[in-house]
Every structure is written in C-alpha cells, then in structure tokens.
Motif scaffolding. Structure first.
Motif, PDB file in Angstrom:
ATOM      1  N   THR A  33      29.816 -10.000 -24.654  1.00 15.49           N
ATOM      2  CA  THR A  33      28.537 -10.703 -24.679  1.00 15.49           C
ATOM      3  C   THR A  33      27.378  -9.765 -24.348  1.00 15.49           C
ATOM      4  O   THR A  33      26.282  -9.927 -24.890  1.00 15.49           O
ATOM      5  N   HIS A  36      26.704  -7.950 -27.469  1.00 21.73           N
ATOM      6  CA  HIS A  36      25.991  -8.837 -28.392  1.00 21.73           C
ATOM      7  C   HIS A  36      24.510  -8.917 -28.028  1.00 21.73           C
ATOM      8  O   HIS A  36      23.638  -8.873 -28.911  1.00 21.73           O
ATOM      9  N   ARG A  58      21.756 -10.426 -37.451  1.00 26.13           N
ATOM     10  CA  ARG A  58      22.215 -11.298 -36.365  1.00 26.13           C
ATOM     11  C   ARG A  58      23.575 -11.930 -36.654  1.00 26.13           C
ATOM     12  O   ARG A  58      24.407 -12.044 -35.751  1.00 26.13           O
ATOM     13  N   ASP A  62      27.004 -11.470 -34.455  1.00 19.20           N
ATOM     14  CA  ASP A  62      27.859 -12.551 -33.968  1.00 19.20           C
ATOM     15  C   ASP A  62      29.330 -12.254 -34.245  1.00 19.20           C
ATOM     16  O   ASP A  62      30.198 -12.517 -33.403  1.00 19.20           O
ATOM     17  N   ARG A  63      29.616 -11.696 -35.421  1.00 20.98           N
ATOM     18  CA  ARG A  63      31.007 -11.337 -35.734  1.00 20.98           C
ATOM     19  C   ARG A  63      31.488 -10.183 -34.860  1.00 20.98           C
ATOM     20  O   ARG A  63      32.666 -10.136 -34.477  1.00 20.98           O
ATOM     21  N   ARG A  66      32.667 -11.683 -31.676  1.00 21.00           N
ATOM     22  CA  ARG A  66      33.997 -12.285 -31.790  1.00 21.00           C
ATOM     23  C   ARG A  66      35.096 -11.215 -31.764  1.00 21.00           C
ATOM     24  O   ARG A  66      36.084 -11.351 -31.032  1.00 21.00           O
ATOM     25  N   TRP A  83      32.114 -17.754 -30.344  1.00 24.69           N
ATOM     26  CA  TRP A  83      31.524 -17.281 -31.596  1.00 24.69           C
ATOM     27  C   TRP A  83      30.906 -18.433 -32.383  1.00 24.69           C
ATOM     28  O   TRP A  83      29.805 -18.306 -32.935  1.00 24.69           O
ATOM     29  N   VAL A  86      27.639 -19.534 -30.730  1.00 24.48           N
ATOM     30  CA  VAL A  86      26.595 -18.533 -30.960  1.00 24.48           C
ATOM     31  C   VAL A  86      26.126 -18.575 -32.410  1.00 24.48           C
ATOM     32  O   VAL A  86      24.918 -18.475 -32.692  1.00 24.48           O
ATOM     33  N   THR A  87      27.045 -18.741 -33.337  1.00 30.60           N
ATOM     34  CA  THR A  87      26.686 -18.818 -34.751  1.00 30.60           C
ATOM     35  C   THR A  87      25.821 -20.045 -35.034  1.00 30.60           C
ATOM     36  O   THR A  87      24.868 -19.987 -35.831  1.00 30.60           O
ATOM     37  N   THR A  90      22.409 -19.246 -33.965  1.00 31.50           N
ATOM     38  CA  THR A  90      21.811 -18.368 -34.962  1.00 31.50           C
ATOM     39  C   THR A  90      21.293 -19.162 -36.154  1.00 31.50           C
ATOM     40  O   THR A  90      20.193 -18.918 -36.660  1.00 31.50           O
ATOM     41  N   THR A  97      18.236 -12.753 -39.280  1.00 31.31           N
ATOM     42  CA  THR A  97      19.394 -12.932 -40.155  1.00 31.31           C
ATOM     43  C   THR A  97      19.214 -12.280 -41.526  1.00 31.31           C
ATOM     44  O   THR A  97      20.188 -12.029 -42.227  1.00 31.31           O
TER      45      THR A  97
END
Length: 240
Positions: A33, A36, A58, A62-63, A66, A83, A86-87, A90, A97
């Motif tokens: 985290t 991230h 972004r 996020d990936r 994960r 994940w 968070v996605t 986003t 993005t």
C-alpha cells in the motif's frame, strides 16, 4: 519511491475505521500500500514515470498493488478485496487514469449505480424477510412468501448472482472482477456493516458526550448498569 519524496504523505492502508475489522491498516499488505501511494499522485501530477520513462497510470498502479501484496504474502481473499475496493475508488474518481472524459464518466456512473442498486436491493430484501410489504418490491421474485430458511438461502444466492451479473455486463473486461468482488462483498456483508456502523456511531456519540461532560461516564455507568440488571431480572426471571 515517489517522484517527490520530500512532500510524500501516506495514511497507510486507506481503510475506513468501521472496516478495519476486515482489513487492518497495517499488516503484511502495508509495504504494497505504501508502494501504491508512491505511484499515485495528486491532481496536476497524476502519474508515476519510471527511470525507463514508463508512465504508470492509476489503473496500472492498482494492479501493481495487487501483485505486490501477493509478493508480500498477503492472503488471496484480502489482496483481491483490497484491490477491488481501490479499483472502485479509482473508477469513482477517474483522475490519473488516462481515460477520455466520456469513458471516465461511464466508469464513474457504473460504479456508483452498482453500489446504490446493491444497497437498495439489500434493504428491500431485508424488509421482505421480515414480511414488511411495500409496493413494487423486486426482491419478492426470489424471496416471496416462503419459509424463512428458503428466503435466507434465496437472498444469499441473489446477493452473489446479481453483483456478478452487473459486473460482467457493465464493468468491462479489465475491471469486471473488481466489480464482482466489491458487489458480492457489499451484498453479503451489508448487515454486518450496518451493525458495525451503528455500534461505531453509538461509541463516538458516547465518547463526545463524555468529553463535553467529564462526569458523564460515571453517571452513565451508575445508571446504565443497574438499569440493565433490573431489565434482565424483569424480562428473564420474573416474566418467565
């Protein structure tokens, strides 16, 4: 490392207080985290550029979160849950993005409407379970006038099937798994979340009251505990 390390700030794992029983702010997922947070930048500087000039948007960050949680030994369910949450954030935010304005608004609306629809169906299903009838309740299709056990099983089945269907149809091929995880988790844990929210709200109310009135805690203890004892005796022993 973040590009601007001098101004880098983090709140550790960004989890609301009433969800820390499910995902704590610290643990073996914390390094991921923090990574991230280093990849996500504020408005005006929304991306991370590597030393090889690779732009990390972004969704890609996020990936990375994960995969980094997996490398850190975070359990499968927790890392996919984090994940997915968070996605969803986003999608609701849309910043950093690289999406077009129309695509960003599409994802924003899909995420928001999915959450609202699941919450609404959860409330309607709960009303139907307790035989509180309201007009045009769609949950009667799978709940209806059945035994309580069948209604609970049908409600649980719908809590899994409907979010899966919504995610597969509207979230897109790259994000539908996140939609499914968030939707199913929200549906299944709806009543637990409401209970935790109620307890958290009551605690904060009592805490603020005792801060404003220092002797309130002693008064509450002196009145509340005898009242609870009397209630127990009356309802359990006397009326037995």
């Amino acid at each position: 490392m973040p590009r601007l390390s001098a101004t880098f700030r983090t709140d550790l794992t960004s989890v609301p207080a009433f969800f820390t029983w499910l995902v704590p702010k610290t643990g073996n997922h914390l390094p991921a985290t923090l990574l991230h947070d280093g990849l996500i930048h504020p408005p005006g500087d929304p991306t991370y550029v590597s030393t090889e000039s690779h732009v990390v948007r972004r969704v890609e960050a996020d990936r990375v979160l994960r995969d980094a949680m997996a490398d850190a030994g975070t359990a499968l369910v927790r890392r996919w849950l984090v994940w997915s949450a968070v996605t969803t954030v986003t999608m609701l935010d849309g910043g950093g993005t690289g999406w077009t304005k129309s695509r960003a608004w599409y994802h924003r609306l899909v995420a928001a409407l999915t959450v609202v629809l699941i919450l609404a169906l959860g409330v309607l299903a709960t009303l139907d379970l307790f035989d509180i009838r309201i007009p045009f309740n769609p949950t009667q299709l799978w709940m209806g006038d059945r035994t309580w056990f069948v209604e609970i099983v049908n409600g649980l089945s719908a809590a899994i099937a409907i979010p899966l269907l919504l995610a597969r149809l509207f979230w897109g091929k790259d994000l539908w798994i996140a939609g499914a995880v968030v939707g199913v988790s929200l549906s299944v844990l709806l009543h637990v979340t409401v209970a935790v929210l109620a307890i958290t709200g009551l605690y904060q109310l009592v805490e603020r009251f005792t801060r404003s009135v220092p002797r309130a805690a002693a008064v509450l203890a002196c009145v509340g505990m005898p009242a609870a004892l009397v209630w127990f005796v009356v309802t359990v022993i006397v009326t037995r």
